[in-house]
Scaffold this motif. Structure first.
Motif, PDB file in Angstrom:
ATOM      1  N   THR A  37     -23.199 -51.164  16.236  1.00  5.23           N
ATOM      2  CA  THR A  37     -24.189 -51.723  15.317  1.00  5.23           C
ATOM      3  C   THR A  37     -24.766 -53.026  15.872  1.00  5.23           C
ATOM      4  N   ALA A  38     -23.910 -53.870  16.428  1.00  5.11           N
ATOM      5  CA  ALA A  38     -24.379 -55.131  17.020  1.00  5.11           C
ATOM      6  C   ALA A  38     -25.295 -54.870  18.209  1.00  5.11           C
ATOM      7  N   ALA A  39     -24.936 -53.911  19.057  1.00  7.42           N
ATOM      8  CA  ALA A  39     -25.775 -53.575  20.214  1.00  7.42           C
ATOM      9  C   ALA A  39     -27.140 -53.063  19.761  1.00  7.42           C
ATOM     10  N   HIS A  40     -27.145 -52.239  18.716  1.00  5.58           N
ATOM     11  CA  HIS A  40     -28.408 -51.725  18.175  1.00  5.58           C
ATOM     12  C   HIS A  40     -29.264 -52.887  17.666  1.00  5.58           C
ATOM     13  N   ARG A  41     -28.654 -53.812  16.951  1.00  7.30           N
ATOM     14  CA  ARG A  41     -29.380 -54.959  16.411  1.00  7.30           C
ATOM     15  C   ARG A  41     -29.960 -55.808  17.539  1.00  7.30           C
ATOM     16  N   ASP A  45     -33.869 -56.719  18.125  1.00  7.89           N
ATOM     17  CA  ASP A  45     -34.322 -58.106  18.266  1.00  7.89           C
ATOM     18  C   ASP A  45     -35.068 -58.322  19.583  1.00  7.89           C
ATOM     19  N   ALA A  46     -34.568 -57.722  20.667  1.00  8.48           N
ATOM     20  CA  ALA A  46     -35.238 -57.850  21.965  1.00  8.48           C
ATOM     21  C   ALA A  46     -36.618 -57.215  21.922  1.00  8.48           C
ATOM     22  N   GLY A  47     -36.734 -56.080  21.262  1.00  6.26           N
ATOM     23  CA  GLY A  47     -38.037 -55.423  21.122  1.00  6.26           C
ATOM     24  C   GLY A  47     -39.020 -56.273  20.340  1.00  6.26           C
ATOM     25  N   ALA A  67     -49.975 -48.383  15.025  1.00  5.96           N
ATOM     26  CA  ALA A  67     -49.712 -47.002  14.612  1.00  5.96           C
ATOM     27  C   ALA A  67     -49.323 -46.134  15.805  1.00  5.96           C
ATOM     28  N   GLU A  68     -50.005 -46.334  16.929  1.00  2.54           N
ATOM     29  CA  GLU A  68     -49.678 -45.567  18.133  1.00  2.54           C
ATOM     30  C   GLU A  68     -48.260 -45.895  18.628  1.00  2.54           C
ATOM     31  N   GLY A  69     -47.925 -47.176  18.619  1.00  2.00           N
ATOM     32  CA  GLY A  69     -46.587 -47.587  19.041  1.00  2.00           C
ATOM     33  C   GLY A  69     -45.505 -47.025  18.137  1.00  2.00           C
ATOM     34  N   LEU A  70     -45.761 -47.035  16.831  1.00  2.00           N
ATOM     35  CA  LEU A  70     -44.803 -46.487  15.877  1.00  2.00           C
ATOM     36  C   LEU A  70     -44.647 -44.982  16.078  1.00  2.00           C
TER      37      LEU A  70
END
Length: 86
Positions: A37-41, A45-47, A67-70
């Motif tokens: 979970t921490a790695a995912h967070r 955050d980096a993104g 919208a394209e990025g999503l």
């Protein structure tokens, strides 16, 4: 009170349920789940930091670019839109 143990559970019910399902599928311990979970967070955050840095240099993303990025992210993650994010 000698010999008795009390526990205090501060984990929201929904999170506990998700953890139980995840643990039963992968047989992970709580510490492994917390690390995942921490790695995912940290990746999220980096993104966000990367997008903010790009916008500082090049200006805000347009609604079409967002919208394209999503759509690309959902495609990569194989997720469908939810009512909240659509």
């Amino acid at each position: 009170m000698a010999g008795t143990t009390e526990t205090l559970d501060l984990t929201p019910t929904r999170t506990r349920r998700r953890h139980r399902r995840s643990r039963s599928r992968r047989r992970n311990h709580v510490s492994a789940w917390i690390a995942d979970t921490a790695a995912h967070r940290l990746r999220l955050d980096a993104g966000r930091h990367g997008i903010a840095e790009w916008e500082r240099k090049h200006g805000n993303l347009t609604p079409d670019e967002l919208a394209e990025g999503l759509a690309r992210a959902r495609s990569i993650l194989r997720r469908t839109p939810t009512a909240k994010s659509a």
